[in-house]
Design an enzyme around this catalytic site. Structure first.
Site, PDB file in Angstrom:
ATOM      1  N   LYS A 114       1.043  -0.651   0.409  1.00 32.14           N
ATOM      2  CA  LYS A 114       0.188  -0.078   0.214  1.00 32.14           C
ATOM      3  C   LYS A 114       0.797   1.867  -0.011  1.00 32.14           C
ATOM      4  CE  LYS A 114      -2.766  -2.691  -0.471  1.00 32.14           C
ATOM      5  NZ  LYS A 114      -3.206  -2.781  -1.965  1.00 32.14           N
TER       6      LYS A 114
ATOM      7  N   TRP B 134       1.842   1.399  -9.299  1.00 31.57           N
ATOM      8  CA  TRP B 134       2.472   2.947  -9.946  1.00 31.57           C
ATOM      9  C   TRP B 134       3.588   2.353  -9.421  1.00 31.57           C
ATOM     10  CZ3 TRP B 134       3.650   8.338  -6.891  1.00 31.57           C
ATOM     11  CH2 TRP B 134       3.230   9.122  -7.750  1.00 31.57           C
TER      12      TRP B 134
ATOM     13  N   HIS C  15       8.360  -7.461  -1.557  1.00 23.72           N
ATOM     14  CA  HIS C  15       7.363  -6.629  -0.015  1.00 23.72           C
ATOM     15  C   HIS C  15       8.686  -7.289   1.165  1.00 23.72           C
ATOM     16  CE1 HIS C  15       4.049  -4.157  -1.677  1.00 23.72           C
ATOM     17  NE2 HIS C  15       3.255  -6.617  -1.410  1.00 23.72           N
TER      18      HIS C  15
ATOM     19  N   ARG D 224       5.479   5.578   1.898  1.00 24.55           N
ATOM     20  CA  ARG D 224       4.291   6.937   1.852  1.00 24.55           C
ATOM     21  C   ARG D 224       4.421   6.588   3.731  1.00 24.55           C
ATOM     22  NH1 ARG D 224      -1.107   4.573  -0.451  1.00 24.55           N
ATOM     23  NH2 ARG D 224      -2.206   6.569  -0.528  1.00 24.55           N
TER      24      ARG D 224
ATOM     25  N   ARG E 109      -7.684   2.659  -5.170  1.00 26.73           N
ATOM     26  CA  ARG E 109      -8.835   3.734  -4.885  1.00 26.73           C
ATOM     27  C   ARG E 109      -9.227   4.600  -4.875  1.00 26.73           C
ATOM     28  NH1 ARG E 109      -9.774   5.474   0.414  1.00 26.73           N
ATOM     29  NH2 ARG E 109      -7.417   5.329   0.248  1.00 26.73           N
TER      30      ARG E 109
END
Ligand code: PAP
Length: 341
Positions: A92, A97, A156, A178, A307
């Site tokens: 997330k 992207w 990850h 992020r 989203r």
């Protein structure tokens, strides 16, 4: 099947029945192989797909493709190539992207923009274009990494637990972090999408409790980010550290930095022809979301990866108290480090 056959790839966005059977058989086999080892690990309730197990200080899913069992198997078998590229993130944080940007930048002379309609990113989810090292392990169909060089993988996995050959062979790693509050909100909504069918939805308070204790797949958030940040300071030519927020602020500059870091700088002619802007557009939230509507990726419902795609959506979902607690933890954990903008 040829990987450049876009009509086949388009339909391969939808997993086939035999692929599921093949994956399930491999997962069962690994679960069986490592079950004794797992009994000694701390265990916690997870917020997406079941329980999490702690290994080397980080939380992992079990009995899943991106799992502790797959990591053990990768440690035994995975061989990196020196020119491989790894897109590393916490879930997330903008994985999809970043995969799209890296894939389109590295392969820009292979896929010309006058054929945009057939560009792999116009027919497939970026996860399909750049498989996770963990899912590549289960692939029964060819992936772009079978025919393209350099190979581009996602992962990850925390820096210290990466398969050793990724570090030893000097591969390039691009990490994107992020803001933790947006990661929590994004994870919460993703987990709801995944849990929707079972009706077992989670409350934001529960997601917050788990996240702030560090319990999320591949978490604790802060430790994961710090490890890659410190690797980027120690090995700046091998590890590039980016933030989602800076990428949003100036995506063209981010694309340029990525190209230079990977050894594929844009020529003056490409810059004049608008090559960077083409990549920004191709990888935009709107463009990737539109492609995602055409099929689902590995059984995750449509739209799950796309989203809002914004900075600061946490203001709409977290209470003041939650924000204060998360800010305090972040301040303590990132003390003195120039990580978040
Ligand atoms: P993953 O780790 O499960 O693959 P990942 O791609 O890292 O997920 O994160 C999804 C988030 O990235 C979503 O954030 P949101 O829930 O806050 O909206 C998704 O919208 C966002 N995202 C996906 N593609 C883009 C994009 N092209 N630009 C900006 N944000 C994007």
């Amino acid at each position: 099947m040829s990987i450049d056959d876009t009509s086949t790839l388009s339909s391969s966005n939808k997993p086939r029945e035999q692929d599921h059977e093949h994956e399930n058989a491999l997962i069962s086999n690994l679960v069986d192989r490592y079950k004794d080892k797992l009994t000694t690990f701390p265990i916690e309730k997870g917020c997406v797909f079941g329980s999490l197990y702690m290994y080397q200080g980080f939380w992992y899913l079990s009995q899943h493709k991106l799992s502790i069992e797959t990591l053990f198997a990768l440690h035994e078998t995975f061989i990196a190539r020196p020119n491989d590229v790894y897109v590393a993130t916490l879930p997330k944080s903008g994985t999809t992207w970043l995969k799209a940007i890296v894939f389109s930048t590295v392969n820009r002379s292979r896929y010309k923009y006058n054929c945009l309609a057939t560009h792999p990113l116009r027919v497939s989810n970026p996860h399909k274009c750049c498989p996770f090292i963990e899912t590549e392990f289960y692939e029964s169909a060819p992936t772009y990494n079978d025919t393209h060089s350099p190979r581009i993988f996602g992962t990850h996995t925390p820096y210290t637990s990466l398969p050793r050959s990724i570090i030893d062979s000097g591969c390039r790693i691009i990490y994107m972090c992020r803001n933790p509050k947006d990661v929590l909100v994004s994870l919460f909504h993703f987990s709801d999408k995944v849990r929707e069918q079972s009706g077992d939805l989670m409350k934001i308070n529960d997601a917050f409790e788990l996240f702030s204790k560090g319990v999320m797949p591949y978490g604790p958030y802060w430790d994961h980010v710090k490890e890659y940040n410190s690797a980027s300071l120690e090995r700046p030519t091998k590890v590039l550290f980016l933030t989602y927020e800076n990428m949003k602020k100036d995506t063209a500059n981010g694309v340029k930095r990525i190209a230079e870091f990977l050894g594929y700088p844009f020529t003056d002619e490409e810059v004049d022809q608008g090559s960077i802007e083409e990549i920004v557009k191709l990888c935009s939230f709107e463009s990737l979301k539109e492609v995602d509507q055409k099929g689902n990726y590995h059984g995750v419902p449509n739209g799950s990866y796309f989203r809002e795609g914004k900075v600061g959506d946490w203001t709409n979902h977290l209470t003041n108290e939650m924000c204060m607690i998360l800010d305090q933890i972040t301040k303590e954990k990132f003390n003195g480090l120039d990580i978040l903008c």
